[in-house]
Motif scaffolding. Sequence first.
Motif, mmCIF file in Angstrom:
data_model
loop_
_atom_site.group_PDB
_atom_site.id
_atom_site.type_symbol
_atom_site.label_atom_id
_atom_site.label_comp_id
_atom_site.label_asym_id
_atom_site.label_seq_id
_atom_site.Cartn_x
_atom_site.Cartn_y
_atom_site.Cartn_z
ATOM 1 N N SER A 1 0.822 -1.223 0.000
ATOM 2 C CA SER A 1 0.000 0.000 0.000
ATOM 3 C C SER A 1 0.849 1.262 0.000
ATOM 4 N N GLY A 2 2.178 1.099 -0.018
ATOM 5 C CA GLY A 2 3.075 2.248 -0.042
ATOM 6 C C GLY A 2 3.451 2.773 1.328
ATOM 7 N N ILE A 3 3.118 2.046 2.363
ATOM 8 C CA ILE A 3 3.469 2.453 3.724
ATOM 9 C C ILE A 3 4.824 1.842 4.064
ATOM 10 N N GLU A 4 5.735 2.679 4.545
ATOM 11 C CA GLU A 4 7.046 2.201 4.963
ATOM 12 C C GLU A 4 6.903 1.566 6.346
ATOM 13 N N ALA A 5 7.460 0.388 6.523
ATOM 14 C CA ALA A 5 7.338 -0.337 7.783
ATOM 15 C C ALA A 5 8.712 -0.538 8.403
ATOM 16 N N LEU A 6 8.887 -0.006 9.611
ATOM 17 C CA LEU A 6 10.142 -0.103 10.340
ATOM 18 C C LEU A 6 9.915 -0.899 11.620
ATOM 19 N N GLY A 7 10.873 -1.719 11.991
ATOM 20 C CA GLY A 7 10.774 -2.490 13.225
ATOM 21 C C GLY A 7 11.997 -2.284 14.089
ATOM 22 N N ALA B 1 18.712 4.281 19.410
ATOM 23 C CA ALA B 1 18.385 3.451 18.255
ATOM 24 C C ALA B 1 17.103 3.927 17.573
ATOM 25 N N LEU B 2 16.130 4.334 18.355
ATOM 26 C CA LEU B 2 14.870 4.814 17.807
ATOM 27 C C LEU B 2 15.078 6.061 16.959
ATOM 28 N N PHE B 3 15.823 7.009 17.481
ATOM 29 C CA PHE B 3 16.068 8.240 16.739
ATOM 30 C C PHE B 3 16.955 7.989 15.520
ATOM 31 N N ARG B 4 17.893 7.071 15.627
ATOM 32 C CA ARG B 4 18.753 6.742 14.488
ATOM 33 C C ARG B 4 17.923 6.093 13.368
ATOM 34 N N LEU B 5 17.022 5.199 13.727
ATOM 35 C CA LEU B 5 16.175 4.540 12.740
ATOM 36 C C LEU B 5 15.266 5.549 12.040
ATOM 37 N N LEU B 6 14.685 6.457 12.804
ATOM 38 C CA LEU B 6 13.838 7.498 12.213
ATOM 39 C C LEU B 6 14.645 8.442 11.320
ATOM 40 N N GLU B 7 15.819 8.819 11.800
ATOM 41 C CA GLU B 7 16.678 9.708 11.013
ATOM 42 C C GLU B 7 17.038 9.060 9.679
ATOM 43 N N GLN B 8 17.413 7.795 9.713
ATOM 44 C CA GLN B 8 17.771 7.089 8.477
ATOM 45 C C GLN B 8 16.586 7.029 7.523
ATOM 46 N N ALA B 9 15.413 6.743 8.044
ATOM 47 C CA ALA B 9 14.222 6.658 7.192
ATOM 48 C C ALA B 9 13.907 8.008 6.566
ATOM 49 N N LEU B 10 14.017 9.060 7.344
ATOM 50 C CA LEU B 10 13.674 10.386 6.836
ATOM 51 C C LEU B 10 14.728 10.927 5.883
ATOM 52 N N THR B 11 15.993 10.728 6.179
ATOM 53 C CA THR B 11 17.044 11.282 5.318
ATOM 54 C C THR B 11 17.263 10.440 4.074
#
Length: 172
Positions: free
Chosen positions: A121-127, A154-164
């Motif tokens: 559906s185009g939703i990015e899924a992170l775990g 780790a949470l902020f790093r994962l979000l940063e990677q996804a956004l950048t």
Amino acid sequence: QIVLDASSSMKDSRIEVARRSALAAALALQSIPGTTVNCVAFGKKHHVTVLTCFGERVERTAPRYAAIEAEGSTPLAEALWWCATALLFRQEERKILLVITDGEPNDRNSARDIIQRYLKSGIEALGLGIELPMIEDLFPTSQIIHNVQQLPKALFRLLEQALTCHRARRTA
């Protein structure tokens, strides 16, 4: 959308660190122009607790995070089905689902199926798995930490990677 595991395995310091980290991430995401945030917790069978609704100011919902207690099992698939209704109908150009968990889902195959549906559906899924290697089996983008004290970073790093990474792809 941040989805927080509040099952009984998250008891004691795990739930405390996890709920504070989820709150901090929601506050940080809210500060990004054009971004709306939703955060939920799950643990009780067939029960999802909304911590912050889309469009709600996160700071006003902080007491809800503090009230979450670890109990129940890990009905990840059921929680993700519940979340799908909230996320699929959003009008934002980009949709990200981030799951923080330390437990094996009650039904791994159903959890894998719903995550694949999110992706189609185009939703990015992170775990983000706390001492949970199987997280890599469920989520195409994932990270494993070995103790709960690593969670905030780790949470902020994962979000940063996804956004950048997304921004880099769009400008390439």
